[in-house]
Design a protein around this motif. Structure first.
Motif, mmCIF file in Angstrom:
data_model
loop_
_atom_site.group_PDB
_atom_site.id
_atom_site.type_symbol
_atom_site.label_atom_id
_atom_site.label_comp_id
_atom_site.label_asym_id
_atom_site.label_seq_id
_atom_site.Cartn_x
_atom_site.Cartn_y
_atom_site.Cartn_z
ATOM 1 N N ARG A 1 40.540 33.742 39.443
ATOM 2 C CA ARG A 1 39.722 34.804 38.835
ATOM 3 C C ARG A 1 38.601 35.235 39.771
ATOM 4 O O ARG A 1 38.306 36.437 39.892
ATOM 5 N N THR B 1 38.199 39.011 41.182
ATOM 6 C CA THR B 1 36.957 39.741 40.949
ATOM 7 C C THR B 1 36.428 40.340 42.246
ATOM 8 O O THR B 1 36.080 41.537 42.304
ATOM 9 N N SER C 1 42.643 37.887 34.882
ATOM 10 C CA SER C 1 42.173 39.127 35.504
ATOM 11 C C SER C 1 43.345 40.087 35.675
ATOM 12 O O SER C 1 44.470 39.664 35.979
#
Length: 375
Positions: free
Chosen positions: A116, A120, A216
Motif C-alpha cells: 500500500r 500510494t 489500493s
C-alpha cells in the motif's frame, strides 16, 4: 548514440558515505531534517537533467566496529537516519520529470502494508517511483524488528530466498488483485469499484500467508521500477530474475566489467537480455574550472576524512570489526555474511593490481569514494 543516465545518490542522514565531510564549511548535510533541503535538491537535480535521485537507507546501527555504536554515533555514520519515504512525495510535488529510487528492506516489514505504501507513492509521483530491493545486512536491524521469540536474521543466501517470496506476494497484490478497469467512479450508478474485477490473491507460502485483496487501486506503474544492488552470486541471480536497473560499485574498471559480465550471464540464464537492465555504476565526480583545481578540491575533501567513521561503515559492509586491525594491516582472508560483494571487490582489485589493500587505504577510499554493493 549512447545515452548516459545519471542518478544522484543520497540518504536521509548527515553522513551517507563520506564520514567527516559534514565538517566542511560548505557542506549542508546537517540540514537533512529540513524538508526544503530535499525539495531544493530535487529541483537542482531536475535543472541539471538528472534522471533520478537514488535514496539509500538502513534500519539499524553500525555497531560492529568496537562491538559498540559509539564510533558510529560520534561520526554520524548513517546515524541519526530518518525514513526516506516521506521525502518522495514532497520532492515529486516540486518536479516534473525526476525519478525516485527508494531503498527499503524485505526483512523488516510485512509485504501487505508495504504494498500500500508503494502504491500510494506511485500515485503521488505519477509513476516516477522505483524501489531498490535490499535484504538487510545489519544484525542490529534484525534484533530490533524481531517478533517475540523469533530472530529474523538470515544467512546471506537465505535472505534472498526470503526476498523472492516477498516479491512474489507484492507482484500478486500490485498486478493480480485489481483489473485495470476495476474503478468505475460512476456517479450515476453510485458504484465506485466493480467487485467482480477485484480478487483476493490467496497466497500461502513459506514465510507469508496473505489471503486478501490489495487495498489500493492500481497506480500508474502498478509495480515500481525494480532496482537491485546485489553483486554476489546469489544477489546477481536475484537481480537477473527481478531487476530493471542494477546499482554496481567497484574500485576498478576491471572489477566493474567482471560484475557486469556475471550479471549478463545470469540474465541469459533467466531468459532475459542485457538490454533489459540498466546498469548504474557508482562514481564520485569532483569538478572545477581546471583539472588541477579539481584535484586540489579532491585533496581538500580528503583532508576532512574521519578514518574511524569510514572504518565503522566498512565494518558493517564487510561484516568485520576493523577496530581490531592496525591501520597498516592488509585486508585479506575476510569472509562475510554482510555485503559479500564489498569484500570480493576489494580482494579482486588487490589481485588485479598485484598488491594488498591496507586498512588505512580502505579507510581513505571509503572516506570519499565508498564501495557498498550487495545490500
Amino acid at each position: 548514440m549512447t545515452r548516459i543516465r545519471f542518478n544522484a545518490f543520497d540518504m536521509n542522514c548527515v553522513v551517507h558515505q563520506s564520514p567527516g565531510l559534514w565538517r566542511h564549511p560548505e557542506d549542508h548535510s546537517r540540514d537533512y531534517t529540513d524538508l526544503r533541503y530535499w525539495t531544493d535538491l530535487a529541483q537542482l537535480l531536475e535543472t541539471g537533467y538528472f534522471d533520478g535521485l537514488f535514496l539509500a537507507d538502513v534500519l539499524g546501527l553500525y555497531d560492529l566496529y568496537g562491538a559498540s555504536p559509539d564510533a558510529a554515533l560520534r561520526a554520524a555514520a548513517q546515524v541519526p537516519v530518518n525514513d526516506p519515504l516521506p521525502l518522495v512525495s514532497a520532492m515529486a510535488a516540486v518536479t516534473d520529470n525526476l525519478g525516485f529510487g527508494l531503498t527499503t528492506g524485505t526483512a523488516f516489514e510485512h509485504p501487505f502494508p508495504f504494498a500500500r505504501r508503494i502504491s500510494t507513492l506511485d500515485h503521488l509521483t505519477d509513476g516516477r517511483l522505483g524501489w531498490n530491493v535490499v535484504t538487510g545486512y545489519l544484525p542490529s536491524a534484525a534484533e530490533n524488528t524481531q517478533s517475540r521469540g523469533q530472530l529474523d536474521t538470515f544467512e546471506h543466501d537465505a535472505r534472498y530466498d526470503h526476498a523472492d517470496e516477498y516479491l512474489e506476494v507484492l507482484y500478486k497484490l500490485w498486478e493480480g488483485s485489481w483489473d485495470q478497469d476495476a474503478v468505475l467512479a460512476d456517479p450515476v450508478s453510485g458504484v465506485y469499484t466493480d467487485p467482480a474485477k477485484v480478487r483476493p490473491i490467496n497466497h500461502a507460502g513459506t514465510h507469508y500467508t496473505v489471503p486478501g485483496i490489495h487495498v489500493s487501486e492500481p497506480s500508474p506503474q502498478r509495480t515500481p521500477v525494480i532496482f537491485q544492488a546485489g553483486a554476489s552470486s546469489r544477489g546477481s541471480t536475484f537481480a537477473a530474475d527481478h531487476a530493471e536497473a542494477v546499482f554496481v560499485a567497484a574500485p576498478t574498471k576491471e572489477a566493474l566489467a567482471s560484475t557486469v559480465r556475471t550479471l549478463t550471464a545470469k540474465l541469459a540464464d533467466a531468459g532475459r537480455s542485457r538490454e533489459d537492465v540498466v546498469v548504474y555504476a557508482l562514481l564520485t565526480v569532483i569538478t572545477d574550472a581546471t583539472e588541477d583545481a579539481a584535484h586540489a578540491k579532491a585533496a581538500e575533501y580528503r583532508s576532512y576524512i574521519d578514518h574511524e567513521g569510514a572504518l565503522t561503515l566498512m565494518s558493517g559492509w564487510m561484516g568485520v570489526d576493523f577496530s581490531s586491525f592496525d591501520l597498516d594491516d592488509p585486508v585479506v582472508g575476510i569472509e562475510s555474511n554482510a555485503i559479500q560483494s564489498a569484500v570480493a571487490a576489494f580482494q579482486r582489485s588487490a589481485g588485479e593490481e598485484g598488491r594488498e589493500w591496507t586498512v588505512r587505504e580502505l579507510a581513505e577510499e571509503t572516506g570519499v569514494h565508498a564501495t557498498p554493493g550487495d545490500v
